[in-house]
Write a protein that holds these residues in place. Structure first.
Motif, PDB file in Angstrom:
ATOM      1  N   LYS A 190       0.650  -1.361  -0.564  1.00  0.00           N
ATOM      2  CA  LYS A 190      -0.134  -0.485  -0.279  1.00  0.00           C
ATOM      3  C   LYS A 190       0.565   1.490  -0.026  1.00  0.00           C
ATOM      4  CE  LYS A 190      -0.986  -0.206   4.964  1.00  0.00           C
ATOM      5  NZ  LYS A 190      -1.185  -0.508   6.144  1.00  0.00           N
ATOM      6  N   ASP A 191       2.708   1.295   0.578  1.00  0.00           N
ATOM      7  CA  ASP A 191       2.666   2.465  -0.014  1.00  0.00           C
ATOM      8  C   ASP A 191       3.494   2.702  -0.740  1.00  0.00           C
ATOM      9  OD1 ASP A 191       4.590  -0.056   1.308  1.00  0.00           O
ATOM     10  OD2 ASP A 191       5.499   1.291   2.999  1.00  0.00           O
ATOM     11  N   ARG A 192       3.847   1.611  -2.143  1.00  0.00           N
ATOM     12  CA  ARG A 192       5.062   1.841  -3.404  1.00  0.00           C
ATOM     13  C   ARG A 192       3.411   1.928  -4.100  1.00  0.00           C
ATOM     14  NH1 ARG A 192       7.303  -4.164  -2.635  1.00  0.00           N
ATOM     15  NH2 ARG A 192       8.967  -3.549  -1.535  1.00  0.00           N
ATOM     16  N   ILE A 193       3.893   2.315  -5.345  1.00  0.00           N
ATOM     17  CA  ILE A 193       4.191   2.828  -6.974  1.00  0.00           C
ATOM     18  C   ILE A 193       4.889   2.020  -7.902  1.00  0.00           C
ATOM     19  CG2 ILE A 193       3.627   4.605  -8.230  1.00  0.00           C
ATOM     20  CD1 ILE A 193       2.846   6.811  -6.341  1.00  0.00           C
ATOM     21  N   CYS A 194       4.092   1.383  -8.434  1.00  0.00           N
ATOM     22  CA  CYS A 194       4.629   0.451  -9.172  1.00  0.00           C
ATOM     23  C   CYS A 194       4.813   1.251 -10.209  1.00  0.00           C
ATOM     24  CB  CYS A 194       3.645  -0.742  -9.108  1.00  0.00           C
ATOM     25  SG  CYS A 194       5.241  -1.976 -10.321  1.00  0.00           S
ATOM     26  N   LEU A 195       5.830   1.499 -11.047  1.00  0.00           N
ATOM     27  CA  LEU A 195       6.101   1.938 -12.107  1.00  0.00           C
ATOM     28  C   LEU A 195       6.593   1.280 -13.874  1.00  0.00           C
ATOM     29  CD1 LEU A 195       8.947   4.684 -10.944  1.00  0.00           C
ATOM     30  CD2 LEU A 195       6.526   5.037 -11.101  1.00  0.00           C
ATOM     31  N   GLY A 196       6.227   0.228 -13.576  1.00  0.00           N
ATOM     32  CA  GLY A 196       6.119  -0.506 -14.921  1.00  0.00           C
ATOM     33  C   GLY A 196       7.335  -1.671 -14.443  1.00  0.00           C
ATOM     34  N   HIS A 197       7.891  -2.858 -15.597  1.00  0.00           N
ATOM     35  CA  HIS A 197       8.185  -3.972 -15.234  1.00  0.00           C
ATOM     36  C   HIS A 197       8.925  -4.676 -15.828  1.00  0.00           C
ATOM     37  CE1 HIS A 197       5.610  -4.773 -19.125  1.00  0.00           C
ATOM     38  NE2 HIS A 197       4.397  -4.196 -18.431  1.00  0.00           N
ATOM     39  N   ASP A 340       7.152   7.649 -16.560  1.00  0.00           N
ATOM     40  CA  ASP A 340       7.679   8.465 -15.557  1.00  0.00           C
ATOM     41  C   ASP A 340       7.318   8.784 -14.334  1.00  0.00           C
ATOM     42  OD1 ASP A 340       9.754   8.440 -17.735  1.00  0.00           O
ATOM     43  OD2 ASP A 340       8.771  10.355 -18.806  1.00  0.00           O
ATOM     44  N   ARG A 341       8.777   9.135 -13.579  1.00  0.00           N
ATOM     45  CA  ARG A 341       8.197   9.320 -11.805  1.00  0.00           C
ATOM     46  C   ARG A 341       7.337  10.448 -12.259  1.00  0.00           C
ATOM     47  NH1 ARG A 341      12.509   7.768  -7.443  1.00  0.00           N
ATOM     48  NH2 ARG A 341      11.355   9.498  -6.152  1.00  0.00           N
ATOM     49  N   ASP A 342       7.469  11.720 -12.980  1.00  0.00           N
ATOM     50  CA  ASP A 342       6.607  13.363 -13.780  1.00  0.00           C
ATOM     51  C   ASP A 342       4.875  13.162 -13.446  1.00  0.00           C
ATOM     52  OD1 ASP A 342       8.146  12.846 -15.414  1.00  0.00           O
ATOM     53  OD2 ASP A 342       8.734  14.751 -15.639  1.00  0.00           O
ATOM     54  N   ALA A 343       4.996  12.220 -14.627  1.00  0.00           N
ATOM     55  CA  ALA A 343       3.800  11.530 -15.346  1.00  0.00           C
ATOM     56  C   ALA A 343       2.634  11.726 -14.177  1.00  0.00           C
ATOM     57  CB  ALA A 343       3.775   9.927 -15.152  1.00  0.00           C
ATOM     58  N   PRO A 344       1.795  12.634 -14.758  1.00  0.00           N
ATOM     59  CA  PRO A 344       0.115  12.963 -13.352  1.00  0.00           C
ATOM     60  C   PRO A 344      -0.088  12.125 -12.363  1.00  0.00           C
ATOM     61  CG  PRO A 344       0.213  14.124 -15.948  1.00  0.00           C
ATOM     62  CD  PRO A 344       1.237  12.523 -15.594  1.00  0.00           C
ATOM     63  N   ILE A 345      -0.125  10.746 -13.217  1.00  0.00           N
ATOM     64  CA  ILE A 345      -0.716   9.817 -11.926  1.00  0.00           C
ATOM     65  C   ILE A 345       0.133   9.287 -10.690  1.00  0.00           C
ATOM     66  CG2 ILE A 345       0.061   7.674 -13.251  1.00  0.00           C
ATOM     67  CD1 ILE A 345      -3.384   7.678 -10.727  1.00  0.00           C
ATOM     68  N   ILE A 375      -1.933  -1.338 -21.924  1.00  0.00           N
ATOM     69  CA  ILE A 375      -1.873  -0.174 -22.008  1.00  0.00           C
ATOM     70  C   ILE A 375      -1.184   0.991 -22.808  1.00  0.00           C
ATOM     71  CG2 ILE A 375      -2.899   2.154 -20.775  1.00  0.00           C
ATOM     72  CD1 ILE A 375      -4.008  -0.498 -18.472  1.00  0.00           C
ATOM     73  N   ASP A 376       0.193   0.226 -22.466  1.00  0.00           N
ATOM     74  CA  ASP A 376       1.079   1.346 -23.444  1.00  0.00           C
ATOM     75  C   ASP A 376       1.319   1.059 -24.478  1.00  0.00           C
ATOM     76  OD1 ASP A 376       3.601   2.412 -23.530  1.00  0.00           O
ATOM     77  OD2 ASP A 376       4.916   1.166 -21.849  1.00  0.00           O
ATOM     78  N   ARG A 377       1.721   0.024 -25.039  1.00  0.00           N
ATOM     79  CA  ARG A 377       2.304  -0.580 -26.505  1.00  0.00           C
ATOM     80  C   ARG A 377       1.081  -0.606 -26.879  1.00  0.00           C
ATOM     81  NH1 ARG A 377       7.244   0.082 -25.840  1.00  0.00           N
ATOM     82  NH2 ARG A 377       8.198  -1.295 -23.647  1.00  0.00           N
ATOM     83  N   ILE A 378      -0.092  -1.101 -26.486  1.00  0.00           N
ATOM     84  CA  ILE A 378      -1.691  -1.391 -27.657  1.00  0.00           C
ATOM     85  C   ILE A 378      -2.220   0.388 -26.985  1.00  0.00           C
ATOM     86  CG2 ILE A 378      -3.233  -2.170 -28.201  1.00  0.00           C
ATOM     87  CD1 ILE A 378      -2.550  -4.466 -27.516  1.00  0.00           C
ATOM     88  N   GLY A 379      -2.727   0.263 -26.109  1.00  0.00           N
ATOM     89  CA  GLY A 379      -3.773   1.581 -26.321  1.00  0.00           C
ATOM     90  C   GLY A 379      -3.031   2.825 -25.934  1.00  0.00           C
ATOM     91  N   LYS A 380      -1.688   2.946 -25.862  1.00  0.00           N
ATOM     92  CA  LYS A 380      -0.708   4.345 -26.073  1.00  0.00           C
ATOM     93  C   LYS A 380      -0.615   5.075 -25.026  1.00  0.00           C
ATOM     94  CE  LYS A 380       1.228   2.888 -30.161  1.00  0.00           C
ATOM     95  NZ  LYS A 380       2.170   2.476 -30.363  1.00  0.00           N
ATOM     96  N   LEU A 381      -1.164   4.622 -24.121  1.00  0.00           N
ATOM     97  CA  LEU A 381      -1.668   5.576 -23.283  1.00  0.00           C
ATOM     98  C   LEU A 381      -0.429   4.764 -22.047  1.00  0.00           C
ATOM     99  CD1 LEU A 381      -3.919   7.129 -21.335  1.00  0.00           C
ATOM    100  CD2 LEU A 381      -5.290   5.192 -20.351  1.00  0.00           C
ATOM    101  N   LYS A 382       0.455   5.784 -21.749  1.00  0.00           N
ATOM    102  CA  LYS A 382       1.784   6.118 -21.074  1.00  0.00           C
ATOM    103  C   LYS A 382       1.129   6.712 -19.469  1.00  0.00           C
ATOM    104  CE  LYS A 382       4.682   5.496 -24.421  1.00  0.00           C
ATOM    105  NZ  LYS A 382       4.514   4.710 -24.823  1.00  0.00           N
TER     106      LYS A 382
END
Length: 424
Positions: A190-197, A340-345, A375-382
């Motif tokens: 609950k205290d972690r933000i996962c940026l990717g994989h 990116d760590r500075d992305a709005p979400i 969501i990243d590769r197909i949806g083009k939503l970063k």
């Protein structure tokens, strides 16, 4: 605590427990992809009653989809009273096989103290339930919000997501003009933000031989022995090379900061007999042996280099080992993904963690891929992250559980995030 939305969420503790238990009790095992319609029906009934417009989408023609095991997905949307961004919570509804070693019924969803036990409890039905509680409480507290909230329950993440998020992304459900922020409540704490994989490359390798009588193996050629040479080459060369590579991605746990490979399966010679067969095996030299490899790679590595490294070892064996021959078949490939760590979400959820839990968020990356890749590769939503309750190391293990307090805290963070994004 003076936060009205947090109060609303905490007051729903019993509802959160009941919802999580109801989700776990539907055994959505994948493979084969069982009971997807049932869990979508449960979600539709729940979210329709909360004012969400629900769409059921079958991923027709995707891997595994059949009339017996249709790949059903649900997307529920609640529009606000004025224009604004759409925040989407995406959770997969499928769970992996039960496996050995359980001390509890894996689908009873027993509540013991602060823990709910069951297959899929942390990965990720607890996160799905938390997102629903957060969204419902937010709408009740702020009925005049801007924009929209979406909640999805999608199929097949455990087998690549092609009957779920990949299909939906291809159908433009995740296009940036209709969805602006995505949170995937995977169990990263609950205290972690996962940026990717990390990335993944799966392949099947087959070594060839020649069948002969087992009493005269010199008249044949044992494919299993050839595969033993492949495994030895991996031990001598590939595994040491992978262990020496480290990534700058904040992958957890630490062992996944390096390149890794798992041998998923090995099959050689005669097929296994059914459990009720009590005869003896025939005496044959095996003419085929196959392994499936699961190669997880770092963002600093390229997919072509990953596959070429394996093929080079096989070609070296072919040049040096008498009668060695092989075939290799790629099963799947997934490129690494990083937000990116500075992305709005990211910045919004980080502030919500700080405000709600009183601590700074830790930024991590996942050792395995999840549906962010599509969501990243197909949806083009970063603008996408994973954030949810649960301990990552419990995923796919016996006696999997999720903590009720962790779900409530994660729901409070999700609620605070909605307030920041939709109360303009």
């Amino acid at each position: 605590m003076s936060d009205p939305l947090s109060h609303r969420i905490l007051d729903r503790r019993d509802d959160l427990i009941a919802l999580t238990q109801a989700l776990i009790r539907i055994p959505t095992l994948n493979p084969p992809g069982a009971h997807y319609a049932a869990i979508c029906d449960l979600l539709k009934a729940r979210l329709s009653a909360s004012g969400f417009a629900c769409s059921l989408i079958r991923a027709t023609g995707t891997p595994g989809d059949s009339d017996r095991h249709p790949r059903w997905n649900l997307i529920a949307r609640r529009d606000g009273t004025r224009p604004g961004p759409c925040v989407h919570f995406n959770s997969h509804t499928d769970v992996v096989e039960v496996g050995q070693g359980w001390t509890r019924d894996p689908f009873a969803a027993a509540l013991e103290g602060d823990r709910i036990y069951g297959r899929g409890a942390c990965d990720m039905k607890g996160g799905l339930a938390a997102s629903i509680i957060a969204a419902e409480a937010f709408v009740e507290e702020h009925p005049d919000f801007a924009g929209a909230i979406e909640i999805s329950g999608t199929a097949d993440e455990e087998s690549g997501g092609y009957g779920g998020v990949a299909y939906l992304a291809e159908q433009s459900w995740f296009s940036p003009d209709r969805v602006q922020h995505v949170i995937i409540p995977e169990p990263l704490n609950k205290d972690r933000i996962c940026l990717g994989h990390r990335g993944g490359w799966w392949a099947e390798i087959e070594t060839k031989g020649e069948i002969a009588h087992g009493s005269m193996p010199f008249l044949g050629d044992c494919a299993v022995r050839h595969m033993g040479a492949v495994l030895q080459a991996f031990e001598d060369h590939l595994f040491p090379a992978m262990a020496a590579r480290r990534t700058d991605m904040p992958v957890v746990p630490d062992g996944a900061r390096q390149s890794t490979m798992n041998i998923n399966a090995i099959h050689g010679g005669q097929p296994e007999n059914p459990p009720d067969f009590d005869g003896l095996p025939a005496h044959c030299v095996p003419d085929s042996c196959r392994i499936v490899i699961d190669r997880r790679f770092l963002i600093e590595e390229g997919i072509d280099a990953v596959s070429s490294e394996v093929i080079a070892l096989l070609d070296d064996l072919k040049a040096r080992r008498p009668n060695f021959d092989y075939e290799i078949r790629e099963l799947n490939r997934v490129l690494p993904s990083m937000t990116d760590r500075d992305a709005p979400i990211v910045t919004t959820v980080a502030q919500a963690i700080r405000d709600t839990l009183g601590q700074d968020a830790t930024y991590v990356a996942s050792p395995g891929s999840y549906d962010q890749k599509h969501i990243d590769r197909i949806g083009k939503l970063k603008n996408c992250i994973a954030y949810g309750p649960g301990v990552l190391e419990l995923a796919h293990k016996p006696d999997e559980w999720v903590g009720v307090t962790d779900m409530l805290d994660s729901a409070r963070v999700m609620g605070r995030t909605l307030e920041s994004l939709l109360l303009n």
